[in-house]
Design a protein around this motif. Structure first.
Motif, mmCIF file in Angstrom:
data_model
loop_
_atom_site.group_PDB
_atom_site.id
_atom_site.type_symbol
_atom_site.label_atom_id
_atom_site.label_comp_id
_atom_site.label_asym_id
_atom_site.label_seq_id
_atom_site.Cartn_x
_atom_site.Cartn_y
_atom_site.Cartn_z
ATOM 1 N N PRO A 62 -5.417 -0.734 9.129
ATOM 2 C CA PRO A 62 -6.535 -1.215 8.311
ATOM 3 C C PRO A 62 -7.322 -0.096 7.620
ATOM 4 N N TRP A 63 -7.131 1.161 8.034
ATOM 5 C CA TRP A 63 -7.832 2.287 7.421
ATOM 6 C C TRP A 63 -7.144 2.759 6.142
ATOM 7 N N VAL A 64 -5.995 2.160 5.804
ATOM 8 C CA VAL A 64 -5.211 2.570 4.641
ATOM 9 C C VAL A 64 -5.465 1.603 3.490
ATOM 10 N N SER A 65 -5.830 2.145 2.331
ATOM 11 C CA SER A 65 -5.952 1.346 1.110
ATOM 12 C C SER A 65 -4.718 1.607 0.264
ATOM 13 N N LEU A 66 -4.383 0.647 -0.583
ATOM 14 C CA LEU A 66 -3.219 0.789 -1.454
ATOM 15 C C LEU A 66 -3.641 0.735 -2.914
ATOM 16 N N MET A 67 -2.866 1.417 -3.740
ATOM 17 C CA MET A 67 -3.095 1.432 -5.179
ATOM 18 C C MET A 67 -1.735 1.302 -5.863
ATOM 19 N N VAL A 108 2.290 1.955 7.271
ATOM 20 C CA VAL A 108 1.893 0.547 7.228
ATOM 21 C C VAL A 108 0.419 0.447 6.870
ATOM 22 N N ALA A 109 0.108 -0.460 5.936
ATOM 23 C CA ALA A 109 -1.270 -0.773 5.561
ATOM 24 C C ALA A 109 -1.488 -2.261 5.792
ATOM 25 N N VAL A 110 -2.683 -2.620 6.207
ATOM 26 C CA VAL A 110 -3.061 -4.025 6.301
ATOM 27 C C VAL A 110 -4.094 -4.272 5.218
ATOM 28 N N VAL A 111 -3.738 -5.112 4.257
ATOM 29 C CA VAL A 111 -4.620 -5.436 3.134
ATOM 30 C C VAL A 111 -4.654 -6.949 2.972
ATOM 31 N N THR A 112 -5.626 -7.447 2.229
ATOM 32 C CA THR A 112 -5.725 -8.887 2.036
ATOM 33 C C THR A 112 -4.548 -9.409 1.214
ATOM 34 N N ASN A 113 -4.237 -10.664 1.399
ATOM 35 C CA ASN A 113 -3.193 -11.296 0.589
ATOM 36 C C ASN A 113 -3.580 -11.264 -0.885
ATOM 37 N N GLU A 114 -4.879 -11.396 -1.150
ATOM 38 C CA GLU A 114 -5.366 -11.336 -2.527
ATOM 39 C C GLU A 114 -5.076 -9.961 -3.139
ATOM 40 N N ALA A 115 -5.249 -8.895 -2.358
ATOM 41 C CA ALA A 115 -4.963 -7.549 -2.857
ATOM 42 C C ALA A 115 -3.479 -7.384 -3.161
ATOM 43 N N VAL A 116 -2.612 -7.921 -2.305
ATOM 44 C CA VAL A 116 -1.161 -7.851 -2.546
ATOM 45 C C VAL A 116 -0.844 -8.487 -3.892
ATOM 46 N N LEU A 121 2.150 -6.079 -5.638
ATOM 47 C CA LEU A 121 3.019 -5.411 -4.668
ATOM 48 C C LEU A 121 4.226 -6.280 -4.334
ATOM 49 N N LYS A 122 5.391 -5.667 -4.420
ATOM 50 C CA LYS A 122 6.667 -6.326 -4.100
ATOM 51 C C LYS A 122 7.603 -5.259 -3.571
ATOM 52 N N PRO A 123 8.542 -5.633 -2.721
ATOM 53 C CA PRO A 123 9.529 -4.641 -2.278
ATOM 54 C C PRO A 123 10.204 -3.977 -3.478
ATOM 55 N N GLY A 124 10.326 -2.668 -3.398
ATOM 56 C CA GLY A 124 10.938 -1.893 -4.470
ATOM 57 C C GLY A 124 9.942 -1.325 -5.463
ATOM 58 N N GLU A 125 8.692 -1.813 -5.435
ATOM 59 C CA GLU A 125 7.659 -1.333 -6.357
ATOM 60 C C GLU A 125 6.984 -0.079 -5.799
ATOM 61 N N ALA A 126 6.563 0.801 -6.685
ATOM 62 C CA ALA A 126 5.840 2.010 -6.288
ATOM 63 C C ALA A 126 4.402 1.653 -5.919
ATOM 64 N N ALA A 127 3.862 2.386 -4.956
ATOM 65 C CA ALA A 127 2.462 2.232 -4.557
ATOM 66 C C ALA A 127 1.986 3.553 -3.967
ATOM 67 N N VAL A 128 0.670 3.710 -3.906
ATOM 68 C CA VAL A 128 0.067 4.908 -3.330
ATOM 69 C C VAL A 128 -0.809 4.472 -2.167
ATOM 70 N N ALA A 129 -0.644 5.128 -1.026
ATOM 71 C CA ALA A 129 -1.487 4.891 0.139
ATOM 72 C C ALA A 129 -2.620 5.910 0.107
ATOM 73 N N LEU A 130 -3.848 5.432 0.273
ATOM 74 C CA LEU A 130 -5.020 6.316 0.287
ATOM 75 C C LEU A 130 -5.754 6.142 1.606
ATOM 76 N N PHE A 131 -6.111 7.263 2.245
ATOM 77 C CA PHE A 131 -6.956 7.213 3.433
ATOM 78 C C PHE A 131 -7.646 8.558 3.602
ATOM 79 N N LYS A 132 -8.829 8.495 4.166
ATOM 80 C CA LYS A 132 -9.652 9.689 4.345
ATOM 81 C C LYS A 132 -9.095 10.551 5.469
ATOM 82 N N ALA A 133 -9.260 11.848 5.320
ATOM 83 C CA ALA A 133 -8.818 12.792 6.361
ATOM 84 C C ALA A 133 -9.557 12.555 7.670
ATOM 85 N N GLY A 134 -10.780 12.040 7.592
ATOM 86 C CA GLY A 134 -11.550 11.734 8.792
ATOM 87 C C GLY A 134 -11.050 10.521 9.541
#
Length: 142
Positions: A62-67, A108-116, A121-134
């Motif tokens: 849950p600490w991971v955001s996706l873009m 692994v990221a846990v995001v809302t279904n609305e965000a997906v 987001l679909k298998p095979g699509e590029a995405a970026v995982a963002l999370f703070k070093a802390g």
């Protein structure tokens, strides 16, 4: 080692930037994926961290955001890892999205279904995982 966090990246410490209160520690996996953690200097000492030391970086999903898509902004998150969506498991409210990173690690990221849906987001699509070093916990073998 059973742990509730979905993401554990075993590797070795490849850099330590020390400061008077905190240190920035980089853990790199055998495939070359690097995770940056911010730790207190006391933690660096108590864990015995040195460049070349084995370590594990642990991040709760849950600490991971996706873009997705081309970024319109730069972000303060120290960890911005490029990957490809390899799986999506939808629940009633949230989805578990698995990315395969450039070095082959899975994240692994846990995001809302609305965000997906909004991110396309679909298998095979590029995405970026963002999370703070802390948000990165660091462990060492006992």
């Amino acid at each position: 080692m059973p742990i509730s966090a979905r993401n554990g990246f075993k590797g070795s410490v490849t850099a330590i930037k020390e400061g008077p209160i905190h240190a920035e520690v980089v853990i790199t996996t055998p495939g070359g994926d690097s995770i940056v953690a911010t730790l207190t200097e006391a933690s660096v000492v108590s864990l015995g961290l040195k460049v070349g030391s084995p370590a594990i970086a642990v991040i709760k999903a849950p600490w991971v955001s996706l873009m997705s898509g081309a970024p319109e902004y730069r972000f303060s998150a120290r960890n911005q890892l490029n990957g490809t969506v390899s799986a999506i498991h939808a629940g009633a409210i949230n989805s578990q999205v698995t990315l395969t990173l450039a070095g082959g690690s899975k994240l692994v990221a846990v995001v809302t279904n609305e965000a997906v849906s909004e991110l396309g987001l679909k298998p095979g699509e590029a995405a970026v995982a963002l999370f703070k070093a802390g948000s990165v916990l660091v462990g060492v073998p006992v």
